[in-house]
Write an enzyme that holds these catalytic residues in place. Sequence first.
Site, PDB file in Angstrom:
ATOM      1  N   ARG A   1     -20.000  12.961  13.281  1.00 50.34           N
ATOM      2  CA  ARG A   1     -20.614  12.401  11.806  1.00 50.34           C
ATOM      3  C   ARG A   1     -21.617  11.491  12.184  1.00 50.34           C
ATOM      4  NH1 ARG A   1     -14.883  12.001   8.565  1.00 50.34           N
ATOM      5  NH2 ARG A   1     -14.494  14.320   8.254  1.00 50.34           N
TER       6      ARG A   1
ATOM      7  N   GLN B   1     -18.322   4.511   8.867  1.00 51.83           N
ATOM      8  CA  GLN B   1     -18.887   5.870   8.948  1.00 51.83           C
ATOM      9  C   GLN B   1     -19.462   6.212   7.565  1.00 51.83           C
ATOM     10  OE1 GLN B   1     -15.939   9.425   9.269  1.00 51.83           O
ATOM     11  NE2 GLN B   1     -16.945   9.188  11.039  1.00 51.83           N
TER      12      GLN B   1
ATOM     13  N   ASP C   1      -7.930  -4.698   0.140  1.00 44.94           N
ATOM     14  CA  ASP C   1      -7.150  -6.057  -0.219  1.00 44.94           C
ATOM     15  C   ASP C   1      -6.382  -6.639   0.965  1.00 44.94           C
ATOM     16  OD1 ASP C   1      -8.003  -5.556  -2.706  1.00 44.94           O
ATOM     17  OD2 ASP C   1      -6.445  -4.100  -3.225  1.00 44.94           O
TER      18      ASP C   1
ATOM     19  N   GLY D   1      -0.353   4.561   0.368  1.00 45.19           N
ATOM     20  CA  GLY D   1      -0.895   5.661   0.772  1.00 45.19           C
ATOM     21  C   GLY D   1      -0.177   6.464   2.075  1.00 45.19           C
TER      22      GLY D   1
ATOM     23  N   HIS E   1     -20.497   9.355   5.773  1.00 43.83           N
ATOM     24  CA  HIS E   1     -20.214  10.825   5.977  1.00 43.83           C
ATOM     25  C   HIS E   1     -21.170  11.678   5.551  1.00 43.83           C
ATOM     26  CE1 HIS E   1     -18.140  14.834   5.143  1.00 43.83           C
ATOM     27  NE2 HIS E   1     -17.205  14.282   5.472  1.00 43.83           N
TER      28      HIS E   1
ATOM     29  N   PHE F   1     -13.769  21.385  13.413  1.00 42.87           N
ATOM     30  CA  PHE F   1     -14.120  20.239  12.908  1.00 42.87           C
ATOM     31  C   PHE F   1     -15.201  19.797  13.755  1.00 42.87           C
ATOM     32  CE2 PHE F   1     -12.633  17.474   9.123  1.00 42.87           C
ATOM     33  CZ  PHE F   1     -12.362  18.517   8.264  1.00 42.87           C
TER      34      PHE F   1
ATOM     35  N   GLY G   1       1.336   3.804   4.575  1.00 43.99           N
ATOM     36  CA  GLY G   1       2.373   3.022   3.826  1.00 43.99           C
ATOM     37  C   GLY G   1       3.663   3.932   3.755  1.00 43.99           C
TER      38      GLY G   1
ATOM     39  N   ARG H   1     -15.245   7.736  13.804  1.00 43.41           N
ATOM     40  CA  ARG H   1     -14.267   8.481  13.951  1.00 43.41           C
ATOM     41  C   ARG H   1     -14.759   9.892  13.679  1.00 43.41           C
ATOM     42  NH1 ARG H   1     -11.788  10.842   9.861  1.00 43.41           N
ATOM     43  NH2 ARG H   1     -12.676   9.704   7.960  1.00 43.41           N
TER      44      ARG H   1
ATOM     45  N   GLY I   1       0.895  -1.258   0.084  1.00 36.31           N
ATOM     46  CA  GLY I   1       0.064  -0.049  -0.038  1.00 36.31           C
ATOM     47  C   GLY I   1       0.956   1.179   0.055  1.00 36.31           C
TER      48      GLY I   1
ATOM     49  N   HIS J   1     -18.055   6.064   3.946  1.00 38.02           N
ATOM     50  CA  HIS J   1     -16.960   6.788   3.994  1.00 38.02           C
ATOM     51  C   HIS J   1     -15.720   6.156   4.517  1.00 38.02           C
ATOM     52  CE1 HIS J   1     -14.216  10.210   3.862  1.00 38.02           C
ATOM     53  NE2 HIS J   1     -14.350  10.417   5.045  1.00 38.02           N
TER      54      HIS J   1
ATOM     55  N   THR K   1     -16.059  18.190   2.131  1.00 41.09           N
ATOM     56  CA  THR K   1     -15.386  18.287   3.373  1.00 41.09           C
ATOM     57  C   THR K   1     -16.294  18.622   4.505  1.00 41.09           C
ATOM     58  OG1 THR K   1     -13.505  19.026   4.786  1.00 41.09           O
ATOM     59  CG2 THR K   1     -14.025  20.415   2.986  1.00 41.09           C
ATOM     60  N   GLU K   2     -16.111  18.137   5.683  1.00 41.39           N
ATOM     61  CA  GLU K   2     -16.725  18.619   6.937  1.00 41.39           C
ATOM     62  C   GLU K   2     -16.161  20.048   7.224  1.00 41.39           C
ATOM     63  OE1 GLU K   2     -16.873  15.711   9.899  1.00 41.39           O
ATOM     64  OE2 GLU K   2     -15.968  17.104  11.332  1.00 41.39           O
TER      65      GLU K   2
ATOM     66  N   GLU L   1      -6.073   2.990   7.447  1.00 34.66           N
ATOM     67  CA  GLU L   1      -7.643   2.574   7.564  1.00 34.66           C
ATOM     68  C   GLU L   1      -7.657   1.106   7.548  1.00 34.66           C
ATOM     69  OE1 GLU L   1     -10.115   4.666   4.869  1.00 34.66           O
ATOM     70  OE2 GLU L   1     -11.796   3.305   5.135  1.00 34.66           O
TER      71      GLU L   1
ATOM     72  N   SER M   1      -8.301  10.670  10.537  1.00 33.51           N
ATOM     73  CA  SER M   1      -7.845   9.601  10.103  1.00 33.51           C
ATOM     74  C   SER M   1      -6.428   9.880   9.566  1.00 33.51           C
ATOM     75  CB  SER M   1      -8.863   9.088   8.798  1.00 33.51           C
ATOM     76  OG  SER M   1      -8.760  10.499   7.926  1.00 33.51           O
ATOM     77  N   LEU M   2      -6.112  10.982   9.068  1.00 33.27           N
ATOM     78  CA  LEU M   2      -4.883  11.571   8.586  1.00 33.27           C
ATOM     79  C   LEU M   2      -3.958  11.298   9.589  1.00 33.27           C
ATOM     80  CD1 LEU M   2      -5.347  14.440   6.030  1.00 33.27           C
ATOM     81  CD2 LEU M   2      -5.180  11.963   5.523  1.00 33.27           C
TER      82      LEU M   2
ATOM     83  N   LEU N   1     -17.111  13.438  -1.896  1.00 28.93           N
ATOM     84  CA  LEU N   1     -17.364  14.237  -0.769  1.00 28.93           C
ATOM     85  C   LEU N   1     -17.212  15.616  -0.823  1.00 28.93           C
ATOM     86  CD1 LEU N   1     -15.783  12.950   2.427  1.00 28.93           C
ATOM     87  CD2 LEU N   1     -18.176  12.548   1.634  1.00 28.93           C
TER      88      LEU N   1
END
Lengths: 601, 246
Positions: free
Chosen positions: A300, A254, A235, A28, A256, A132, A31, A412, A26, A367, A268-269, A401, A417-418, A266
């Site tokens: 959320r 979740q 995966d 992202g 969103h 947020f 990773g 969440r 991965g 989401h 964003t919030e 994730e 998440s970031l 999306l």
Amino acid sequence: MAMNGKGTFLDASTLPVKEFDGIIVGGGGSGMMASLQLAKSGMNTAVVSKVFPTRSHTVSAQGGITCSIQSADPDDDWRWHMFDTVKGSDFIGDQDSIEYMCKEGPEAIFELENMGLPFSRTEEGKIYQRAFGGQSKDYGKGGQAERTCAAADRTGHALLHTLFQANVKAGTNFLSEWFAVDLVKNQNDQVVGVIAFEIESGEPYFLKSKATVLATGGAGRIYQTTSNALINTGDGTGMALRAGFPVQDMEMWQFHPTGIHGHGTLVTEGCRGEGGYLVNKDGERFMERYAPNYKDLASRDVVARSMFTEILEGRGCGPDADHVYLKLDHLGPEIVHKRLPGVTELSKRFAHVDPAEHPIPVVPTCHYAMGGIPTNVHGQVISQNPDGTDKIIDGLYAAGEAACVSVHGGNRLGGNSLLDLIVFGRSAGLHIEESFKAGIKMDDPSSDDVDYALRNLNRVNVSQSGENFVEVKKDLQKTMQMNFGVFRTEELMENGIKEVSDLRDKSQNIHLADKSSQFNTARVEALELLNLIEVAEATAISANERKESRGAHSREDYPDRDDENWLKHSIYFSDTKQVSKRDVNFRPKQVQAFQPIVRTY
Amino acid sequence: MNAIAASEIKTLRLSIYRYDPLKQEKPYMQDFDIDIPAEKDLMVLDVLMLAKEQDPSISFRRSCREGVCGSDGLNINGKNGLGCITPLSDAIKSNKLSIRPLPGLPVIKDLIVDMKQFVDQYKKVKPYLITDKKVDTREAIPQTIEEREKLDGLYECIMCGCCSTACPSFWWNPDKFLGPAALLQAYRFIADSRDTATEERLEQLEDAFSVFRCHGIMNCVSVCPKGLNPTKAIGEIKKMLVKRAL
């Protein structure tokens, strides 16, 4: 040894081997954070990614990364962030992990900034932070906080590209456009690498390593309507389940609140953080009724349920009364276009409105998976002994994730998440680095072990006839959407479990008509289906088993939270299809644990 | 797709570039008739996915389907763009849609090009922050709002390749001319107040090809799906190089 039209059967004796110190599946955020850590320490590291790394779904994150860096508020405190996160999780987030994330977070943010991440700025030249959902000061007593660090509304893009660039600098090996099929285990239940193939040539390999990190992201594609990229097919989660390892809290998905109606993409919030709000067909700002204090910035799960209640009670907008409006026009074009340029672009493109002039039609969309592969704070994957105690799996890590560490519990918070990605991607990297220094011994797998891991690739490669995998996938998405949405009942879920089980049977008999080797995307999609099925079935069975309403899991037949029986994680094994319980961690190291309270916003 | 009354459907003639080097000697165009609901303005990527349902062997890249990941740069009716955010209403002429791979790069299969040259040029510009400012993991390197605004229009590049593969200078010299995407990236770091390697960066760009093969044709600007302006960034670099040479 390419897979040609005749459908070559692969076995361990002829399979080429590539060996690395660490393999990250991965490319992202989590990773590439893990790989960066390993590459900087001089380890021979490979990132195996089915897409070029900057195509990973982290790129789509908009609003920001929540962290108490004391920029917007010099008195901000990571413990307040921890409290909000525990409360947001509806008290099944592990408090040792949440403590670690909130406390270590600032260092990770500054590390990214130092790498070049182009955060937006304040008048004082510091990192810009916006409000947020679910954010408070002083443990919920001091009003709305502004804690989400942002690069306009393109924070994920800025973060992912910065990490890619840092990995280029550090000399990480990228096996870009390689598809990982299954984990390879030795006889001691240790993970010693993965079976993967280079998509361009179709050449399969055994990628051997003493440390394998599953950083494969989410699986929102089990649903029909989702914010997730087309590649988010779970995966790593599927690979872990097929290798006999469990998943945790898979019922927690979740939805969103602000997916663009009719498309799922999306906004964003952060739109609501900047002062936007939701209205029903009467123009009423309905969140004031559901969450008198936090209103549109309640967490959320609360906002998504409120929106659906409005729609179900006939106050939805549009000709079919099937969505509500997100109003931003009162903020003026200056704020909308400057702070939310990506949102402006997306709403013009997919909703045909300029949000500075007209409201955006929105509806909740699938989401994020709060659940995933259970790990400790070092990213080490955990299984369960027969007596219910934790068992660490040697050689296998998970982050982001795909993992469930668990910092999000039942729900969440936006921007977390970031933070999860970078903090736990890094902690997995650190642990691998230290383990290598201490020395790792692992037995080689037998040829039977490797052959076992080749079984799915072989099955697809030699299929002569069978089910159309595109149809099976569509049916799966339909049944998940119908039966495991925002509001759940036993009747619907039992029906869903039966349908998913039938689809699993079909998935065992799929046919890949095109056996060509060169960049065969049909082969990738067929194998992705096997992962979607695993994730969907884990979700379905776990959801029916949790007989309460908590966080994102909302049951009409069990409308209340049941702390006596369900202040627990659910643990699901694919081979037995059984759900067991696991204790939630209430032992943070530096603060008193936060005990469950009634969750209102 | 749900059942739709025949009157609401129109048929689109889609022509796709097909090539599998292991199967064919030469590429060819294959036609598909795609039924699409008349009232919906589908994106080009949606249409490609409908075609793939007819013939699963068609290969193309896709990921986010919302214009941020940069996977599906394609040549759509002669113009480079992203499939996922190009609506049919923008793309089609006389009910015919023709899709080819991005020009100028080797084709791996069908609509999939080999991005190696493109990525190599990107890597050449040292696309990462180089700074001798005090770096401390306990705080951010200070940057004012105005300094940060200089990066707007530069950092948003998604590496889709639409610009460089629309550039004749890049077609002729893909190994020596860096191309608009890499040069935009080079300027993104030159313009960053936190980066202190401007001199080193400019020195590396000072030859007849890297930057100066840009002749201001501006194809890059007209195709960029993110509305960025590589020509302007290249102009800034040229100005700095000229000033430096004087």
